[in-house]
Design an enzyme around this catalytic site. Sequence first.
Site, mmCIF file in Angstrom:
data_model
loop_
_atom_site.group_PDB
_atom_site.id
_atom_site.type_symbol
_atom_site.label_atom_id
_atom_site.label_comp_id
_atom_site.label_asym_id
_atom_site.label_seq_id
_atom_site.Cartn_x
_atom_site.Cartn_y
_atom_site.Cartn_z
ATOM 1 N N TYR A 56 0.674 -1.016 -0.180
ATOM 2 C CA TYR A 56 0.397 -0.033 0.133
ATOM 3 C C TYR A 56 0.744 1.319 -0.069
ATOM 4 C CZ TYR A 56 -3.908 -2.724 1.615
ATOM 5 O OH TYR A 56 -4.970 -3.762 1.628
ATOM 6 N N LEU A 206 -17.942 -1.539 1.933
ATOM 7 C CA LEU A 206 -19.044 -0.798 1.353
ATOM 8 C C LEU A 206 -19.009 -0.564 -0.179
ATOM 9 C CD1 LEU A 206 -18.991 2.643 3.918
ATOM 10 C CD2 LEU A 206 -20.493 1.042 3.704
ATOM 11 N N ARG A 208 -15.822 -0.635 -1.561
ATOM 12 C CA ARG A 208 -15.221 1.278 -1.961
ATOM 13 C C ARG A 208 -16.044 2.251 -2.038
ATOM 14 N NH1 ARG A 208 -13.732 -3.979 -3.687
ATOM 15 N NH2 ARG A 208 -12.186 -4.654 -3.552
ATOM 16 N N GLY A 209 -17.220 2.051 -1.392
ATOM 17 C CA GLY A 209 -17.905 3.191 -1.660
ATOM 18 C C GLY A 209 -18.638 3.180 -2.528
ATOM 19 N N SER A 212 -22.186 3.341 -0.251
ATOM 20 C CA SER A 212 -22.319 3.944 0.602
ATOM 21 C C SER A 212 -23.393 5.266 0.964
ATOM 22 C CB SER A 212 -20.658 4.757 1.030
ATOM 23 O OG SER A 212 -20.659 5.825 0.201
#
Length: 332
Positions: A56, A206, A208-209, A212
């Site tokens: 990351y 979620l 990746r949104g 959401s």
Amino acid sequence: MQRMTLGKTGPEVSRFGLGCMGMSGMYGPSDRAESLATIDAALEAGVTLLDTGDFYGMGHNEMLIGEALKGGRRDKALLSVKFGAQRDPAGNWIGIDCSPAALKTALSYTLQRLGTDYIDIYRPARLDPRVPIEETVGAIADMVKAGYVRHIGLSEVGAETIRRAAAVHPIADLQIEYSLVSRSLEDKILPTCRELGIGITAYGVLSRGLISGHWKQAAANGVAGDFRSEGPRFQGDNEARNLALAGALGKVAEAKGMTTAQAAIAWVPAQGEDIMPLIGARRRDRLAEALGALDLVLTADDLAEIERAVPKGSAAGSRYQEAQMAHLDSEK
């Protein structure tokens, strides 16, 4: 903060964990100060598990967490680290290396970047097709004996691989994507983990949104470093169909006094006491919203309404691009 034990042999952790990937560029530019403040807020709220990967930001995320834990805060956190994913200087994904020598080298760098002398849970990010899982797990077990690692985890592997790994050393948990729109583990993988006493740490709760309630169509387009711009679920008609699912979920949530994100998050631990959601918040306001799901108790009727809004298998598009899907032993 509610607590749970990861599987039969894993550590005691907070009911929710903090996934830190988004703080290191995977979703576009991030704010360093806000990232550190978010980790701090999570720890103060009683969140103990911080999840990262050495790839990351190519070490950036580990160094960020290491900075957040300075000043005697290491004992407040359990560090879950993935290794094995290979990237070139341009950030391209170029393969998987989970050989014993590679993982021991990776662990050495990880310990330095995090500023610690042990990792709580160490796991291969993906199955290396060239290295038997027994060799990878055996090498991590050597690191457990040497005191550098406390527990062994797995990530995105299938039922057969899980059984082979568990025959070598106790496995604390399997990290795998699990949400209302990603439920493939329910058929074989989840029953296998429960049979063997292996916990689940669910990421992507979620999507990746996407579900959401905050995502707007084409929001990732033109954002440097946001890998969602190439994700199949974020493309054209797929994105529109998936946002319609999020809208349907939002209507159910609003009627019950929840946000869309809280309903999606609360659904995950409602599937079992052995499942811990990883919340990928990189801002304090999003963290606070997510933690609000801790106070929600979904009834059988609530779950049925959510299921009708977002039926199993209703998502449009695969989780990753085709090349990355090929690395997922969990999808084979």
